[in-house]
Enzyme design. Structure first.
Site, PDB file in Angstrom:
ATOM      1  N   PHE A 150      11.813  10.710   5.541  1.00 19.46           N
ATOM      2  CA  PHE A 150      11.092  10.032   6.621  1.00 19.46           C
ATOM      3  C   PHE A 150      11.852   8.826   7.188  1.00 19.46           C
ATOM      4  O   PHE A 150      11.400   8.209   8.157  1.00 19.46           O
ATOM      5  CB  PHE A 150       9.708   9.582   6.142  1.00 19.46           C
ATOM      6  CG  PHE A 150       9.730   8.575   5.017  1.00 19.46           C
ATOM      7  CD1 PHE A 150       9.879   7.222   5.278  1.00 19.46           C
ATOM      8  CD2 PHE A 150       9.603   8.991   3.694  1.00 19.46           C
ATOM      9  CE1 PHE A 150       9.905   6.289   4.244  1.00 19.46           C
ATOM     10  CE2 PHE A 150       9.620   8.067   2.652  1.00 19.46           C
ATOM     11  CZ  PHE A 150       9.775   6.712   2.933  1.00 19.46           C
ATOM     12  N   THR A 168      -1.621   2.796   2.806  1.00 20.66           N
ATOM     13  CA  THR A 168      -0.623   3.227   3.784  1.00 20.66           C
ATOM     14  C   THR A 168      -1.093   4.421   4.600  1.00 20.66           C
ATOM     15  O   THR A 168      -0.937   4.454   5.817  1.00 20.66           O
ATOM     16  CB  THR A 168       0.707   3.568   3.070  1.00 20.66           C
ATOM     17  OG1 THR A 168       1.131   2.420   2.330  1.00 20.66           O
ATOM     18  CG2 THR A 168       1.778   3.965   4.059  1.00 20.66           C
ATOM     19  N   ARG A 196      -6.124  -0.046   8.790  1.00 18.17           N
ATOM     20  CA  ARG A 196      -5.595   1.318   8.827  1.00 18.17           C
ATOM     21  C   ARG A 196      -6.708   2.355   8.782  1.00 18.17           C
ATOM     22  O   ARG A 196      -6.605   3.410   9.406  1.00 18.17           O
ATOM     23  CB  ARG A 196      -4.613   1.530   7.681  1.00 18.17           C
ATOM     24  CG  ARG A 196      -3.315   0.766   7.884  1.00 18.17           C
ATOM     25  CD  ARG A 196      -2.444   0.835   6.663  1.00 18.17           C
ATOM     26  NE  ARG A 196      -1.109   0.296   6.895  1.00 18.17           N
ATOM     27  CZ  ARG A 196      -0.286  -0.057   5.937  1.00 18.17           C
ATOM     28  NH1 ARG A 196      -0.652   0.068   4.662  1.00 18.17           N
ATOM     29  NH2 ARG A 196       0.906  -0.540   6.222  1.00 18.17           N
ATOM     30  N   ASN A 239       0.467   3.889  11.423  1.00 18.02           N
ATOM     31  CA  ASN A 239      -0.651   3.296  10.682  1.00 18.02           C
ATOM     32  C   ASN A 239      -0.902   1.838  11.066  1.00 18.02           C
ATOM     33  O   ASN A 239      -1.409   1.055  10.281  1.00 18.02           O
ATOM     34  CB  ASN A 239      -0.436   3.449   9.175  1.00 18.02           C
ATOM     35  CG  ASN A 239       0.778   2.697   8.672  1.00 18.02           C
ATOM     36  OD1 ASN A 239       1.478   2.032   9.427  1.00 18.02           O
ATOM     37  ND2 ASN A 239       1.030   2.797   7.383  1.00 18.02           N
ATOM     38  N   HIS A 274       2.696  -3.065   9.445  1.00 14.66           N
ATOM     39  CA  HIS A 274       3.519  -3.168   8.232  1.00 14.66           C
ATOM     40  C   HIS A 274       3.242  -4.528   7.630  1.00 14.66           C
ATOM     41  O   HIS A 274       3.150  -5.527   8.356  1.00 14.66           O
ATOM     42  CB  HIS A 274       5.015  -3.069   8.571  1.00 14.66           C
ATOM     43  CG  HIS A 274       5.898  -3.491   7.436  1.00 14.66           C
ATOM     44  ND1 HIS A 274       6.378  -2.598   6.510  1.00 14.66           N
ATOM     45  CD2 HIS A 274       6.360  -4.717   7.067  1.00 14.66           C
ATOM     46  CE1 HIS A 274       7.104  -3.260   5.619  1.00 14.66           C
ATOM     47  NE2 HIS A 274       7.106  -4.548   5.939  1.00 14.66           N
TER      48      HIS A 274
END
Length: 147
Positions: free
Chosen positions: A57, A91, A102, A112, A115
Site C-alpha cells: 500500500f 484506522t 473515522r 480515512n 493521520h
C-alpha cells in the site's frame, strides 16, 4: 503538556470537513499550537511513511496524500497523543466506533480523513517534517488564564 502531530487528508479538504474535524479536537480540550494548509511533497510523504516502505500500500498511499491540499497541525494538551487517537478512532473506518472522526466520515483505510501520530516519539519526528520550531505558538487559552 504533550504535543502531537495531525494532518487532515486531501479527501477531508475536498469534502469540506476541516472545521468539523478541528472542532472535535478543540471540544476535547486540545489546543492548536501550529496550523497550516499545504500540498505535501513526495519527500515529506516518504519521510512520514518511511516505516511502510516496501509494503503493497506504500506507493498508492504516497500518491493519495500528495494528490491535493492537506491541513497539518500540532495539538497540545494532557495526554494529547492518546486523546487524539481516541477521538479519531481505528484506522479502518469500518472498525472505528460511531462517534469517532473515522467512524463518521471515513470511507476506506486510505481515505480515512486524518493521520495522527501514534506515540510521543513519532509525534516529535512527524512535527519536524512539517513545522519549524518558529512556527509553533505558545499561548494560553482563556480557561488557562489565572484571574
Amino acid at each position: 503538556m504533550e504535543r502531537t502531530f495531525v494532518y487532515l487528508k486531501p479527501n477531508t479538504i475536498q469534502r469540506q470537513l476541516i472545521g468539523e474535524v478541528i472542532s472535535r479536537f478543540e471540544r476535547k480540550g486540545l489546543k492548536i499550537v501550529a496550523l497550516k494548509m499545504l500540498k505535501m511533497t513526495m519527500e515529506q510523504a516518504e519521510k512520514l511513511y518511511e516505516e511502510h516502505k516496501g509494503k503493497d500500500f506504500y506507493k498508492p498511499l504516497l500518491k493519495f496524500v500528495t494528490s491535493g491540499p492537506i491541513v497539518a497541525m500540532i495539538l497540545e494538551g494532557p495526554r494529547a497523543v492518546e486523546v487524539v487517537r481516541h477521538v479519531i478512532g481505528k484506522t479502518d473506518p469500518l472498525e472505528a466506533n460511531s462517534g469517532t472522526i473515522r467512524g463518521e466520515f471515513g470511507v476506506t483505510i486510505r481515505k480515512n480523513i486524518v493521520h495522527a501520530s501514534d506515540s510521543p516519539e513519532h509525534a516529535k519526528h512527524e512535527m519536524s517534517i512539517f513545522f519549524d520550531t518558529s512556527e509553533i505558538v505558545d499561548y494560553k487559552l482563556l480557561l488557562e488564564e489565572q484571574f
